[in-house]
Design a protein around this motif. Structure first.
Motif, mmCIF file in Angstrom:
data_model
loop_
_atom_site.group_PDB
_atom_site.id
_atom_site.type_symbol
_atom_site.label_atom_id
_atom_site.label_comp_id
_atom_site.label_asym_id
_atom_site.label_seq_id
_atom_site.Cartn_x
_atom_site.Cartn_y
_atom_site.Cartn_z
ATOM 1 N N UNK A 103 -4.084 25.395 -47.056
ATOM 2 C CA UNK A 103 -3.772 24.155 -47.764
ATOM 3 C C UNK A 103 -2.948 24.362 -49.031
ATOM 4 N N UNK A 104 -3.122 25.467 -49.699
ATOM 5 C CA UNK A 104 -2.407 25.697 -50.954
ATOM 6 C C UNK A 104 -1.017 26.306 -50.750
ATOM 7 N N UNK A 105 -0.667 26.600 -49.508
ATOM 8 C CA UNK A 105 0.608 27.276 -49.232
ATOM 9 C C UNK A 105 1.781 26.309 -49.215
ATOM 10 N N UNK A 106 2.980 26.873 -49.385
ATOM 11 C CA UNK A 106 4.202 26.115 -49.178
ATOM 12 C C UNK A 106 4.372 25.854 -47.682
ATOM 13 N N UNK A 139 7.453 15.957 -56.743
ATOM 14 C CA UNK A 139 7.940 17.051 -57.574
ATOM 15 C C UNK A 139 8.047 18.368 -56.846
ATOM 16 N N UNK A 140 8.162 18.329 -55.513
ATOM 17 C CA UNK A 140 8.304 19.543 -54.719
ATOM 18 C C UNK A 140 9.772 19.907 -54.550
ATOM 19 N N UNK A 141 10.024 21.150 -54.268
ATOM 20 C CA UNK A 141 11.391 21.656 -54.086
ATOM 21 C C UNK A 141 11.674 21.881 -52.604
ATOM 22 N N UNK A 142 12.877 21.470 -52.159
ATOM 23 C CA UNK A 142 13.286 21.673 -50.763
ATOM 24 C C UNK A 142 14.415 22.692 -50.717
ATOM 25 N N UNK A 143 14.314 23.619 -49.768
ATOM 26 C CA UNK A 143 15.332 24.657 -49.585
ATOM 27 C C UNK A 143 15.671 24.732 -48.092
ATOM 28 N N UNK A 144 16.890 24.330 -47.730
ATOM 29 C CA UNK A 144 17.311 24.345 -46.324
ATOM 30 C C UNK A 144 17.637 25.772 -45.905
ATOM 31 N N UNK A 145 17.066 26.197 -44.771
ATOM 32 C CA UNK A 145 17.335 27.535 -44.245
ATOM 33 C C UNK A 145 18.424 27.509 -43.182
ATOM 34 N N UNK A 146 18.380 26.489 -42.317
ATOM 35 C CA UNK A 146 19.342 26.421 -41.219
ATOM 36 C C UNK A 146 19.476 24.974 -40.775
ATOM 37 N N UNK A 147 20.709 24.533 -40.534
ATOM 38 C CA UNK A 147 20.924 23.160 -40.088
ATOM 39 C C UNK A 147 22.078 23.119 -39.101
ATOM 40 N N UNK A 166 -0.008 21.952 -53.040
ATOM 41 C CA UNK A 166 -0.634 21.149 -51.997
ATOM 42 C C UNK A 166 0.298 20.678 -50.897
ATOM 43 N N UNK A 167 1.481 21.297 -50.769
ATOM 44 C CA UNK A 167 2.462 20.828 -49.781
ATOM 45 C C UNK A 167 1.897 20.868 -48.355
ATOM 46 N N UNK A 168 1.292 21.989 -47.971
ATOM 47 C CA UNK A 168 0.785 22.097 -46.601
ATOM 48 C C UNK A 168 -0.397 21.165 -46.371
#
Length: 356
Positions: A103-106, A139-147, A166-168
């Motif tokens: 639960x605490x993981x990204x 307030x979460x950060x998004x990082x695209x890996x592949x699109x 709490x993202x997960x």
């Protein structure tokens, strides 16, 4: 349950005392560890303290009932304290439910356009926008890996990481098949089409949680595709990693640095293999511990976005709680829906616990 609560209360008091000791102050790592342990059990201890006060208030009210002049007031106080005691007892049961260690993981999310051709890919793009807006609101950060995009702005597939507290725990309920019913922009006759996209949600797993054998990996480099100007044509910075034993393939091409792409691809691969191992374990006990909230299987249809009827229906919920305003949901206001899913998940776990 109450023996466990007493032990937790004693443990909390001991942690508070240790944190006040000079030797703890002089060791930042130890202080951080004790502080983390303290914060984890603090909600349970606080609820238990309130529960004890409610019980004491009930006893006091019972004694006052012997006084004829105070009886009416005492009965009212007793009823209030009894109601609060019952509420707190239910809250404590929920707080004591086994925690999901992830639960605490990204989060690593993958969205793929499904049936419906271009419309399914446009819907996949809408889902990515929805999750992006929700992440921004928290307030979460998004990082695209592949699109992999289409000419009309749809998304064939996208992998991205959401980093935040709490993202997960919030997004794990999004895994599954998402269906849309609407008139596509590509439809000239005004007919309603049904299309779909799939969403995968994985906890981001660190190397300490799941180690990869480098001998099991085939790593290829290639030139990135899509936007990027001259850099795209000159540098083989994109990475493709194949896990030979399982055939799992991960690509990452969003970063300009080959090293960063490799690092991100390794994170995603590690998380995919970890999730596959977890799924094996879950399947082994699925018959005994099937949750009313659904299996979370990526192929399971979990939700329908019906634009003509202006509603989103989550098929894991029931009654009046399963329908939501589509404009709010599609613009990232997911908290009411996720709160309902969390509540249903807790109810299912409490039911399993009661039957055990």
């Amino acid at each position: 349950m109450f023996e466990k609560l007493k032990l937790l209360k004693n443990q909390y008091e001991e942690l508070q005392q240790r944190m006040e000791m000079p030797e703890t102050y002089s060791d930042p790592a130890l202080y951080a560890k004790l502080d983390r342990e303290s914060r984890e059990i603090a909600p349970v201890v606080e609820a238990y303290s309130c529960y004890e006060r409610a019980c004491a208030d009930m006893d006091s009210a019972l004694q006052l009932m012997n006084d004829a002049e105070m009886r009416e007031l005492a009965q009212e106080e007793f009823a209030q304290a009894k109601s609060e005691k019952e509420r707190l007892e239910q809250e404590i049961k929920i707080l004591l439910l086994p925690k999901d260690p992830n639960d605490s993981k990204n989060v690593i999310m993958e969205i793929r356009g499904g049936v419906g051709g271009e419309e399914g890919m446009l819907f996949a793009a809408d889902l990515f926008r929805m999750y992006s807006m929700y992440a921004e609101s928290r307030g979460w950060k998004i990082d695209i890996a592949n699109i992999n995009e289409t000419e009309l702005g749809g998304i064939k597939e996208i992998s991205f990481v959401i980093e935040g507290e709490g993202a997960y725990s919030r997004l794990k309920f999004e895994a599954g098949g998402h269906r849309v019913q609407r008139v596509p922009v590509t439809e000239s006759g005004g007919r309603i089409h049904t299309s779909a996209a799939t969403v995968a949600v994985l906890p981001q797993v660190e190397e300490v949680d799941f180690k990869l054998d480098m001998n099991d990996l085939k790593i290829d480099t290639y030139r990135s595709s899509g936007a990027g100007g001259q850099h795209v044509n000159k540098t083989e910075s994109a990475i493709r990693i194949t896990h030979l034993p399982t055939g799992t393939v991960v690509e990452c091409q969003d970063e300009r640095s080959q090293y960063k792409n490799k690092d991100r691809a390794m994170q995603i691969l590690r998380s995919k293999l970890y999730e596959a191992e977890q799924e094996k374990q879950r399947s082994a006990v699925a018959a005994e511990r099937k949750s009313q909230i659904g299996s979370g299987d990526r192929s399971e249809r979990i939700r329908t976005y019906n634009f003509p009827q202006n509603r989103v229906t989550d098929h894991r919920l029931s009654g009046d709680n399963k329908n939501f305003n589509i404009a709010s949901i599609i613009n990232g206001d997911l908290d009411p829906l996720i709160d309902a899913l969390v509540t249903a998940d807790q109810a299912a776990k409490l039911q399993v616990q009661a039957e055990a």
